[in-house]
Design an enzyme around this catalytic site. Sequence first.
Site, PDB file in Angstrom:
ATOM      1  N   CYS A 143       0.588  -1.317  -0.069  1.00 32.11           N
ATOM      2  CA  CYS A 143       0.023  -0.028   0.155  1.00 32.11           C
ATOM      3  C   CYS A 143       0.700   1.291   0.086  1.00 32.11           C
ATOM      4  O   CYS A 143       0.166   2.378  -0.228  1.00 32.11           O
ATOM      5  CB  CYS A 143      -0.725  -0.026   1.398  1.00 32.11           C
ATOM      6  SG  CYS A 143      -2.027  -1.444   1.233  1.00 32.11           S
ATOM      7  N   HIS A 184      -2.739   7.236   3.675  1.00 35.47           N
ATOM      8  CA  HIS A 184      -3.276   5.779   3.281  1.00 35.47           C
ATOM      9  C   HIS A 184      -4.518   5.554   3.822  1.00 35.47           C
ATOM     10  O   HIS A 184      -4.856   5.673   5.240  1.00 35.47           O
ATOM     11  CB  HIS A 184      -2.358   4.599   3.295  1.00 35.47           C
ATOM     12  CG  HIS A 184      -2.878   3.365   3.130  1.00 35.47           C
ATOM     13  ND1 HIS A 184      -3.503   3.161   2.008  1.00 35.47           N
ATOM     14  CD2 HIS A 184      -2.901   2.403   3.556  1.00 35.47           C
ATOM     15  CE1 HIS A 184      -3.975   1.926   1.742  1.00 35.47           C
ATOM     16  NE2 HIS A 184      -3.598   1.431   2.921  1.00 35.47           N
ATOM     17  N   ASN A 207     -10.096   0.343   1.366  1.00 37.68           N
ATOM     18  CA  ASN A 207      -8.538   0.299   1.051  1.00 37.68           C
ATOM     19  C   ASN A 207      -8.066   0.004  -0.297  1.00 37.68           C
ATOM     20  O   ASN A 207      -8.481  -1.411  -0.568  1.00 37.68           O
ATOM     21  CB  ASN A 207      -7.961  -0.709   2.274  1.00 37.68           C
ATOM     22  CG  ASN A 207      -6.621  -0.882   2.240  1.00 37.68           C
ATOM     23  OD1 ASN A 207      -5.934   0.058   1.406  1.00 37.68           O
ATOM     24  ND2 ASN A 207      -5.932  -1.504   3.181  1.00 37.68           N
TER      25      ASN A 207
HETATM   26  O1  UT7 Z   1      -3.086  -1.434   3.777  1.00 33.33           O
HETATM   27  C1  UT7 Z   1      -2.616  -1.940   4.787  1.00 33.33           C
HETATM   28  C2  UT7 Z   1      -3.819  -3.216   4.923  1.00 33.33           C
HETATM   29  N1  UT7 Z   1      -4.243  -3.690   6.160  1.00 33.33           N
HETATM   30  C3  UT7 Z   1      -4.679  -2.776   7.098  1.00 33.33           C
HETATM   31  O2  UT7 Z   1      -4.709  -1.839   7.281  1.00 33.33           O
HETATM   32  C4  UT7 Z   1      -5.537  -3.826   8.269  1.00 33.33           C
HETATM   33  C5  UT7 Z   1      -5.116  -3.262   9.672  1.00 33.33           C
HETATM   34  N2  UT7 Z   1      -6.024  -3.890  10.475  1.00 33.33           N
HETATM   35  C6  UT7 Z   1      -7.241  -3.378  10.825  1.00 33.33           C
HETATM   36  O3  UT7 Z   1      -7.561  -2.607  10.120  1.00 33.33           O
HETATM   37  C7  UT7 Z   1      -7.959  -4.272  11.768  1.00 33.33           C
HETATM   38  O4  UT7 Z   1      -7.203  -4.991  12.594  1.00 33.33           O
HETATM   39  C8  UT7 Z   1      -9.235  -4.928  11.060  1.00 33.33           C
HETATM   40  C9  UT7 Z   1     -10.120  -4.128  10.556  1.00 33.33           C
HETATM   41  C10 UT7 Z   1      -8.444  -5.994  10.326  1.00 33.33           C
HETATM   42  C11 UT7 Z   1      -9.735  -5.899  12.339  1.00 33.33           C
HETATM   43  O5  UT7 Z   1     -10.251  -4.983  13.451  1.00 33.33           O
HETATM   44  P1  UT7 Z   1      -9.757  -5.402  14.951  1.00 33.33           P
HETATM   45  O6  UT7 Z   1     -10.374  -4.360  15.748  1.00 33.33           O
HETATM   46  O7  UT7 Z   1      -8.319  -5.369  15.098  1.00 33.33           O
HETATM   47  O8  UT7 Z   1     -10.718  -6.722  15.143  1.00 33.33           O
HETATM   48  P2  UT7 Z   1      -9.818  -8.233  15.419  1.00 33.33           P
HETATM   49  O9  UT7 Z   1      -8.997  -8.517  14.505  1.00 33.33           O
HETATM   50  O10 UT7 Z   1      -9.372  -7.763  16.990  1.00 33.33           O
HETATM   51  O11 UT7 Z   1     -11.094  -8.906  15.675  1.00 33.33           O
HETATM   52  C12 UT7 Z   1     -12.248  -8.786  16.865  1.00 33.33           C
HETATM   53  C13 UT7 Z   1     -13.386  -9.635  16.449  1.00 33.33           C
HETATM   54  C14 UT7 Z   1     -12.898 -11.247  16.372  1.00 33.33           C
HETATM   55  O12 UT7 Z   1     -13.764 -11.959  17.139  1.00 33.33           O
HETATM   56  P3  UT7 Z   1     -13.745 -12.705  18.484  1.00 33.33           P
HETATM   57  O13 UT7 Z   1     -12.045 -13.357  17.993  1.00 33.33           O
HETATM   58  O14 UT7 Z   1     -13.191 -11.344  19.366  1.00 33.33           O
HETATM   59  O15 UT7 Z   1     -14.482 -13.468  18.671  1.00 33.33           O
HETATM   60  C15 UT7 Z   1     -13.151 -11.299  14.864  1.00 33.33           C
HETATM   61  O16 UT7 Z   1     -13.355 -12.735  14.571  1.00 33.33           O
HETATM   62  O17 UT7 Z   1     -13.897  -9.546  15.271  1.00 33.33           O
HETATM   63  C16 UT7 Z   1     -14.069 -10.574  14.605  1.00 33.33           C
HETATM   64  N3  UT7 Z   1     -14.478  -9.959  13.146  1.00 33.33           N
HETATM   65  C17 UT7 Z   1     -15.447  -9.689  12.606  1.00 33.33           C
HETATM   66  N4  UT7 Z   1     -16.632  -9.650  12.793  1.00 33.33           N
HETATM   67  C18 UT7 Z   1     -17.506  -9.415  11.951  1.00 33.33           C
HETATM   68  C19 UT7 Z   1     -13.090  -9.869  12.042  1.00 33.33           C
HETATM   69  N5  UT7 Z   1     -13.508  -9.646  11.065  1.00 33.33           N
HETATM   70  C20 UT7 Z   1     -15.034  -9.446  11.284  1.00 33.33           C
HETATM   71  C21 UT7 Z   1     -16.039  -8.924  10.343  1.00 33.33           C
HETATM   72  N6  UT7 Z   1     -17.228  -8.996  10.734  1.00 33.33           N
HETATM   73  N7  UT7 Z   1     -15.627  -8.486   8.972  1.00 33.33           N
END
Ligand code: UT7
Length: 332
Positions: free
Chosen positions: A115, A255, A285
């Site tokens: 990115c 970004h 993104n």
């Molecule tokens: O350009 C570079 C590319 N990448 C990025 O910039 C991504 C950087 N990371 C992020 O933006 C965030 O980490 C995410 C948006 C990907 C995830 O958000 P988070 O607040 O870090 O969530 P998490 O990974 O800590 O997950 C929290 C919960 C999990 O459930 P449990 O384990 O607490 O039961 C996930 O399984 O949210 C769940 N989860 C979802 N729930 C509903 C993960 N994705 C989803 C979803 N819908 N799409």
Amino acid sequence: MVGYGAGITGVGSFLPKKVMTNSDLEKIVDTSNEWIIERTGIKERRIAEDDMATSDLSAIAAQRAMENAGIVPEDIDLILVATITPDHLFPSTACMVQKHIGAINAAAFDINAGCTGFIYALTTAKAFIKSGIYRKILVIGSEALSKIVNWKDRNTCVLFGDGAGACIVEPCEEGFGMIAEELGSDGRKGDVLIVPAGGTRKPTSLETVEEGLNFIEMDGREVFKFAVRIMGKSSKSVLKKANLKTEDIDLLIPHQANIRIIDSALKKLNLSKEKVFVNLDKYGNMSAASIPVALDEALKVKKLKKGDNLLLVAFGAGLTWGSIVLKWNKED
Ligand code: UT7
């Protein structure tokens, strides 16, 4: 020209028509509109048609940037395409763009810095201009991420979208254009954001396809922690190089990955919300396309005038990061 800068003289973008909303995603994976908005800020994203590859999106953005700069394809000396979703492993997407637009006098190559690709590409363009090697460079950030997203993986498929942005970079008045830049990478963290198969490490096979290894895999939490730390750090470091303070920034285009990452960067920089341009709610993104598309939209709503200080900052797969300070050189 004895002393001269390297500045952006034309900007254009292209977004596919097809819109995919969060409610559309609710029908594909176990997610909700509320979760996506609360955790990312994204409301919808664009999806390229089946017959449109990255070079097709790029070519339209490039035509618009050339028109904006008042140049024709034959004027272009070099085409740089920043992308992680090339049309093919080879030849480069830049060569495909060259074919589409008829830039017969140009050299062409791709840049893969995740990115951060557009920041790397702009910096490369500056180096070619300042060295006197080239005078008119087409710099594109373009992605068809929907083609490499795993539509069964809710951790990633809700985040990404397709689009393209392009700039023309040329010599400009000294003291204007790109005045400082900082690039970095940490290859030890390559695994946290990766397409595991389809290259020479793990060539595509029946097994890689069955296991979904030809799609994006991401450790979201690791990338998030890295992004929050590096956005503030890289911005501060490039401002220091430019001899500017946070309060000197007129516009920040970060970004566009996650509104929570942008908000934390603003906090670290002590910058007010009015000075940041955000469009991730509409497009998600778009990796290397995020910043040039946002730049085009910011210009269309008159967020920049000649002499303004513009800060661009990005992070991405590699892991990579980069930032640029520009003193905006273009008249309206
Ligand atoms: O350009 C570079 C590319 N990448 C990025 O910039 C991504 C950087 N990371 C992020 O933006 C965030 O980490 C995410 C948006 C990907 C995830 O958000 P988070 O607040 O870090 O969530 P998490 O990974 O800590 O997950 C929290 C919960 C999990 O459930 P449990 O384990 O607490 O039961 C996930 O399984 O949210 C769940 N989860 C979802 N729930 C509903 C993960 N994705 C989803 C979803 N819908 N799409």
